[in-house]
Design a protein around this motif. Sequence first.
Motif, mmCIF file in Angstrom:
data_model
loop_
_atom_site.group_PDB
_atom_site.id
_atom_site.type_symbol
_atom_site.label_atom_id
_atom_site.label_comp_id
_atom_site.label_asym_id
_atom_site.label_seq_id
_atom_site.Cartn_x
_atom_site.Cartn_y
_atom_site.Cartn_z
ATOM 1 N N LEU A 13 0.948 5.244 3.677
ATOM 2 C CA LEU A 13 2.374 5.427 3.368
ATOM 3 C C LEU A 13 3.225 5.440 4.632
ATOM 4 N N LEU A 14 2.737 6.094 5.678
ATOM 5 C CA LEU A 14 3.511 6.114 6.925
ATOM 6 C C LEU A 14 3.587 4.722 7.531
ATOM 7 N N ASP A 15 2.499 3.950 7.420
ATOM 8 C CA ASP A 15 2.541 2.559 7.889
ATOM 9 C C ASP A 15 3.564 1.760 7.085
ATOM 10 N N GLU A 16 3.598 1.990 5.787
ATOM 11 C CA GLU A 16 4.552 1.288 4.934
ATOM 12 C C GLU A 16 5.986 1.638 5.316
ATOM 13 N N TYR A 17 6.232 2.908 5.594
ATOM 14 C CA TYR A 17 7.592 3.330 5.964
ATOM 15 C C TYR A 17 8.024 2.670 7.268
ATOM 16 N N MET A 18 7.093 2.564 8.220
ATOM 17 C CA MET A 18 7.446 1.921 9.491
ATOM 18 C C MET A 18 7.704 0.427 9.304
#
Length: 435
Positions: A61-66
């Motif tokens: 999810l954090l990768d997706e947000y970035m």
Amino acid sequence: MRKTTRRTWAVAAGLTSIAVLAAGCSSSDDNASGDGTSTSGGDEKVTLTISTFNEWGYGDLLDEYMELNPNITIEHNKFAESADAKEQFQTALGAGSGLADVVGVEVDWMPEILQYSDQFTDLTSDSVKGRWNNWTIDQATSPDGALLGYPTDIGPEAIAYRADLFAAAGLPTDRAEVAELFGGDSATWDDFFSVGDQFVAASNGVPFYDGSDAVAQGMINQLEAPLEDADSGEIIATTNPDIKDIYSTLLSHENLSAGLSQWGEDWVNAFQNNGFAVMLAPSWMLGVISGNAEGVEGWDIANVFPGGGGNWGGSFLTVPTMSKYPEEAKALADWLTAPEQQLKAFATTGNFPSQVAAQESDELAGMTNEFFNDAPIGQIFTDRANAISVIPFKGANYFTVRTALSDAINRVDVDKTDDPDGSWSKFEAEVSSLG
């Protein structure tokens, strides 16, 4: 508490196709656009830090947000346990520096956050009105009405069991039959211990459950005011007859326990060597079990819980006022707790959504888990969530007193260094010292 483990779960409906489940609940109007892209800061390069503990399913999810926000870099500090995160939190808060921009907080120490409400950003926003069950919001709302945390998940409880060990002991293995074995909709703790007696009598030395303190947690979660008085905040743990009864009951059934302390090395290793047959399993525990028991076949989940229902765990995302980028941090916390992201986290680690729209979604109802014999985890934990009737009062001393009670139980069950009466006396003395 949760342990750092991760396993990809089978999902009946493809998560990549999940649509927005409730109008206006994807991101804050002030902080982010509807697709999760930040609207504050323009093209400024921003590095945000987030701290969590155990496994929240945030890696992808954090990768997706970035990817959605190329100007934002996220650094993730993941503590092994809640206690480690709490220790760092207290140290940093006292020093006035060192907290992440977004801080993950466990429900058991959320009351302490409310004591320092001036150190945390009010996260109230039109975009999150009606997003969560009221009782989760109440846990994160200060006396003056500020919302200090966005709920990430809740912990409805079921019973996880080793079907192969049940079969060897001559007990039913089908999850519906196992639910009835424990008493079905009328399941009681007496039923639970009775099944344990049957299992141990025929198990050729395999203990029934992992540890007495783990079972104590399930029982405590069904008390309205277990450790502190809800009106005065006074510590009542040593005078509450329900707590003493739980303590005495568990230690009188010590023969059912494997004598393991959750999260310890021996406990982790026990998953690989038939160390026990049953665990009380809040939804987030499924990721812990599947990670520690990788390669072990036989785990399943029964849609039942003694006493009807209970909630173990749940966490929040907070934004300390010391953050250099409070608006960007708030936008990230908003996005991570939107229904689409909560469903993805549940599919990855079992963190049951606190988001109402996610709880009511067809995607959740259709989720299954390959490791647990294709158990319909979405439906099971939805049923278990609907069975929750009590949310215990947790005051400022809850975490400390609960830890002391764990120590008292473990001195007898795990360490074998004390008898029940002597260990209870030590617990009384420790609680008395808190004032």
